[in-house]
Design a protein around this motif. Structure first.
Motif, PDB file in Angstrom:
ATOM      1  N   PHE A 281      -1.888   4.933 -12.795  1.00  0.00           N
ATOM      2  CA  PHE A 281      -2.682   3.703 -12.725  1.00  0.00           C
ATOM      3  C   PHE A 281      -1.896   2.556 -12.099  1.00  0.00           C
ATOM      4  N   LEU A 282      -0.559   2.523 -12.301  1.00  0.00           N
ATOM      5  CA  LEU A 282       0.254   1.508 -11.638  1.00  0.00           C
ATOM      6  C   LEU A 282       0.222   1.712 -10.123  1.00  0.00           C
ATOM      7  N   GLY A 283       0.392   2.967  -9.702  1.00  0.00           N
ATOM      8  CA  GLY A 283       0.330   3.253  -8.274  1.00  0.00           C
ATOM      9  C   GLY A 283      -1.031   2.930  -7.688  1.00  0.00           C
ATOM     10  N   LEU A 284      -2.102   3.266  -8.406  1.00  0.00           N
ATOM     11  CA  LEU A 284      -3.448   2.981  -7.923  1.00  0.00           C
ATOM     12  C   LEU A 284      -3.700   1.482  -7.814  1.00  0.00           C
ATOM     13  N   PHE A 285      -3.111   0.709  -8.722  1.00  0.00           N
ATOM     14  CA  PHE A 285      -3.273  -0.750  -8.652  1.00  0.00           C
ATOM     15  C   PHE A 285      -2.663  -1.293  -7.364  1.00  0.00           C
ATOM     16  N   PHE A 286      -1.439  -0.875  -7.045  1.00  0.00           N
ATOM     17  CA  PHE A 286      -0.800  -1.315  -5.800  1.00  0.00           C
ATOM     18  C   PHE A 286      -1.573  -0.820  -4.581  1.00  0.00           C
ATOM     19  N   VAL A 287      -2.064   0.413  -4.659  1.00  0.00           N
ATOM     20  CA  VAL A 287      -2.830   0.965  -3.546  1.00  0.00           C
ATOM     21  C   VAL A 287      -4.087   0.141  -3.299  1.00  0.00           C
ATOM     22  N   CYS A 288      -4.794  -0.196  -4.364  1.00  0.00           N
ATOM     23  CA  CYS A 288      -6.042  -0.953  -4.230  1.00  0.00           C
ATOM     24  C   CYS A 288      -5.794  -2.343  -3.660  1.00  0.00           C
ATOM     25  N   ILE A 289      -4.742  -3.010  -4.137  1.00  0.00           N
ATOM     26  CA  ILE A 289      -4.415  -4.335  -3.601  1.00  0.00           C
ATOM     27  C   ILE A 289      -4.004  -4.229  -2.136  1.00  0.00           C
ATOM     28  N   GLY A 290      -3.194  -3.222  -1.811  1.00  0.00           N
ATOM     29  CA  GLY A 290      -2.708  -3.073  -0.452  1.00  0.00           C
ATOM     30  C   GLY A 290      -3.800  -2.725   0.540  1.00  0.00           C
TER      31      GLY A 290
ATOM     32  N   TYR B  97       0.832  -1.199   0.000  1.00  0.00           N
ATOM     33  CA  TYR B  97       0.000   0.000   0.000  1.00  0.00           C
ATOM     34  C   TYR B  97       0.872   1.257   0.000  1.00  0.00           C
ATOM     35  N   LEU B  98       1.899   1.261   0.854  1.00  0.00           N
ATOM     36  CA  LEU B  98       2.795   2.402   0.961  1.00  0.00           C
ATOM     37  C   LEU B  98       3.574   2.614  -0.331  1.00  0.00           C
ATOM     38  N   VAL B  99       4.034   1.545  -0.943  1.00  0.00           N
ATOM     39  CA  VAL B  99       4.741   1.644  -2.226  1.00  0.00           C
ATOM     40  C   VAL B  99       3.810   2.222  -3.296  1.00  0.00           C
ATOM     41  N   GLY B 100       2.555   1.765  -3.324  1.00  0.00           N
ATOM     42  CA  GLY B 100       1.602   2.265  -4.304  1.00  0.00           C
ATOM     43  C   GLY B 100       1.343   3.756  -4.159  1.00  0.00           C
ATOM     44  N   LEU B 101       1.197   4.232  -2.914  1.00  0.00           N
ATOM     45  CA  LEU B 101       0.992   5.670  -2.712  1.00  0.00           C
ATOM     46  C   LEU B 101       2.214   6.470  -3.140  1.00  0.00           C
ATOM     47  N   ALA B 102       3.411   5.926  -2.928  1.00  0.00           N
ATOM     48  CA  ALA B 102       4.628   6.611  -3.359  1.00  0.00           C
ATOM     49  C   ALA B 102       4.660   6.730  -4.890  1.00  0.00           C
ATOM     50  N   ILE B 103       4.255   5.668  -5.598  1.00  0.00           N
ATOM     51  CA  ILE B 103       4.218   5.709  -7.065  1.00  0.00           C
ATOM     52  C   ILE B 103       3.147   6.693  -7.542  1.00  0.00           C
ATOM     53  N   LEU B 104       1.985   6.688  -6.889  1.00  0.00           N
ATOM     54  CA  LEU B 104       0.920   7.620  -7.245  1.00  0.00           C
ATOM     55  C   LEU B 104       1.373   9.063  -7.064  1.00  0.00           C
ATOM     56  N   THR B 105       2.078   9.340  -5.978  1.00  0.00           N
ATOM     57  CA  THR B 105       2.600  10.688  -5.743  1.00  0.00           C
ATOM     58  C   THR B 105       3.611  11.071  -6.810  1.00  0.00           C
ATOM     59  N   THR B 106       4.475  10.120  -7.195  1.00  0.00           N
ATOM     60  CA  THR B 106       5.445  10.381  -8.262  1.00  0.00           C
ATOM     61  C   THR B 106       4.737  10.727  -9.567  1.00  0.00           C
ATOM     62  N   GLY B 107       3.673   9.993  -9.887  1.00  0.00           N
ATOM     63  CA  GLY B 107       2.918  10.285 -11.100  1.00  0.00           C
ATOM     64  C   GLY B 107       2.286  11.662 -11.080  1.00  0.00           C
TER      65      GLY B 107
END
Length: 596
Positions: free
Chosen positions: A176-185, A133-143
């Motif tokens: 969308f990659l970050g959101l995918f990790f966020v949703c799974i997490g 979840y934390l990794v996904g939010l970091a990717i979403l912020t980067t995007g």
């Protein structure tokens, strides 16, 4: 602290004695000393129960949930506007994508439940999925930060230099990659945190009960054993009330603060705040890692086998229902490959059969919830876009209207718990059951969308008669629909948590919680399909009225399911002891019967 508790308990006992004396004087009767002591003891026990479960371990879980909900509702509050403005997507596409994101976030809990109850355990599952979840939010912020300098203004508004096709693709792909990790997490930890916290409360209540048995006489022990289960149930119910309070506390603060960050510093910094809060949520949870009571996974077989057993039993019941003649029924019953022989198979234990049947019995109730969630989650997309077309007063951003919902939840939960529910129960003379509360929640949800449809019609009429780009209708006119939906949420969602936990077996609690959350996934997925299809070109006011009508139709079906559930519970309570005193089959369920 102990001296303060003794003083408060002494004060409560003195006031209770004074109240009893006043009642005796008015009625002209007197209570015996033993009766007074018993009543004071009951009052003392209820007071201790109401606050005794809030240990540091439970507080760490509640703090973790509040911070995690800040992260989730924080990025979610600005997501539909981020899709529309920063990613330059059409409005209906933004609504549909918002619904699909929520659907995936609420579908993935089944993964967490399988791992938690099957092999990993709840603690390890929470740690692993929270990290993802934390990794996904970091990717979403980067995007969100990618190519943000291409826009004139700090909020990535539509004005300014347009992104090129390649830059827009990079921004969308990263998002969308970050959101995918966020949703799974976030989905993976959803069914585990609530069940993990309830495990701590239940274990503490069991420990306290065990200690009381050793310190009591034989007669008191008998009375305590009779009251132990209700006391534990009260503590678990109180925990879920606090748990839901923390959910809305996190939602309240994030929905208020994150839109301000978006308006002042842009989407990148707005997404950064939830990322930081999730980090602190994980730290709060890890702070008490050595003190948790851990659920041992796989004690009664993996959830994979439980799923298989549930499927067999469900198929068996469908076959029996589908059979229209006795001959067909006999052929099914004696078929070697038929699941009709599941109960006679040595592959499954009696406990596994009971757990599977209890799970199947809850499914009809859960199947009535997706329509509610389809409507509920539109307040974060459709109602936010509606607010963006209204007059913004007091410096309120459109997304900040979503603050009203958690504020009202925080205010209404104690009101319902302490005043409304007890008043209703005194009025009708019996407890206000779970399913009745949920039915009223559906009715209030339908009313909220009818009100929203009327408001949308007024907005459209003003837009048609006024050439100004900003509507003169105040954004505060959304308060009635938001309030109605908040009441609906308390009646249905808070009650639903308690209903699922109370009616699920020990080995399947995370599974049932996941199924409860999956009803949100079904509702959001259905909403995404409708807004990509039927609702795409339909008048928005008409859409609101159609949603309200669907909720009323769903309510009628739910009332029939509630009657069926009540009948099944009555059958289970009307057990009779078999000659062997071991077990019987009643209402299609195999249940253990103990000699009394």
């Amino acid at each position: 602290m102990k001296s303060l508790r003794r003083r408060s308990n002494q004060t409560m006992s003195e006031s209770a004695e004074a109240e009893l004396e006043m009642r005796n004087r008015k009625s002209g009767s007197s209570l015996q000393t033993m009766e007074v002591d018993d009543m004071l003891s009951d009052m003392q026990q209820q007071a201790d129960t109401s606050r005794g479960f809030l240990t540091p371990v439970v507080w760490s879980i509640l703090a973790c949930e509040a911070a995690e909900r800040f992260a989730y509702f924080g990025f979610r509050a600005i997501l539909v506007l981020y899709f529309k403005n920063a990613l330059q997507l059409p409005e209906t596409t933004a609504i549909a994508l918002f619904a699909y994101v929520a659907s995936l976030a609420y579908f993935s809990p089944i993964i967490g439940a399988l791992l938690a109850d099957g092999s990993w355990g709840r603690y390890r599952t929470i740690i692993c999925f929270a990290s993802l979840y934390l990794v996904g939010l970091a990717i979403l912020t980067t995007g969100a930060f990618l190519h943000s300098n291409k826009k004139a203004g700090t909020s990535d508004s539509a004005a300014g230099t347009e992104l090129s096709e390649s830059e827009l693709f990079q921004k969308r792909a990263t998002t969308f990659l970050g959101l995918f990790f966020v949703c799974i997490g976030t989905g993976g930890i959803k069914p585990c945190v609530s069940a993990f916290g309830a495990d701590q409360v239940a274990a503490q209540a069991a420990t306290n009960g065990h200690d009381s048995e050793h310190n009591a006489s034989h007669d008191d022990t008998i009375e305590h054993e009779a009251d132990e289960e209700p006391s534990s149930s009260l503590e678990v119910q109180a925990f879920f009330a606090y748990f839901y309070f923390c959910i809305n506390l996190g939602a309240l603060t994030s929905i208020f603060l994150v839109p301000i960050l978006k308006a002042r510093y842009g989407f990148g910094f707005a997404f950064l705040a939830p990322t930081i809060f999730l980090f602190f949520a994980l730290a709060a949870f890890l702070s008490k890692r050595k003190e948790y009571v851990h659920h041992v996974p796989g004690q009664r077989g993996s959830l994979g086998s439980m799923f298989w057993l549930c499927g067999l039993l469900l198929y068996q019941r469908i076959q029996q229902w589908w059979s229209s003649s006795q001959s067909e029924y006999q052929s099914i019953q004696h078929s070697p490959s038929s699941p009709r022989r599941v109960e006679q198979s040595n592959e499954w234990t009696t406990q596994q059969l009971q757990d599977a049947n209890r799970t199947l019995q809850i499914l009809p109730v859960l199947s009535m919830l997706p329509i509610f969630w389809m409507l509920y989650d539109q307040q974060g997309s459709v109602w936010t876009l509606q607010a963006s077309r209204m007059k913004l007063t007091f410096g309120i951003e459109p997304e900040q209207m979503n603050v009203i919902n958690p504020v009202e939840i925080l205010l209404f939960i104690p009101l319902f718990d302490k005043c409304i529910y007890p008043s209703i129960e005194r009025l009708v003379g019996h407890p206000f059951p779970h399913l009745s509360r949920m039915a009223w929640g559906m009715l209030f949800c339908a009313l909220a969308f009818f009100v929203s449809g009327v408001l949308e019609s007024i907005i459209q009429d003003q837009e048609a008669n006024d050439n100004d780009s900003v509507n003169s209708i105040s954004i505060l006119w959304q308060l009635p629909q938001i309030t109605l939906l908040a009441i609906a949420e308390i009646l249905l969602s808070v009650t639903g948590y308690d209903f699922c936990y109370s009616n699920s077996s020990t080995s399947c609690k995370a599974l049932i919680m996941a199924l409860f959350l999956m009803t949100t996934a079904g509702g959001d997925f259905f909403a995404g399909i409708l807004y990509n299809g039927l609702f795409k070109d339909m008048n928005r006011a008409t859409v609101m009225h159609v949603c309200g009508g669907l909720m009323l139709l769903n309510l009628l079906l739910f009332l029939r399911v509630a009657k069926w559930w009540t009948r099944c519970q009555a059958q289970l309570q009307a057990r009779t002891v078999t000659p062997s005193g071991e077990e019987e089959v009643m209402g299609g369920m195999k249940t253990e019967i103990e000699l009394t």
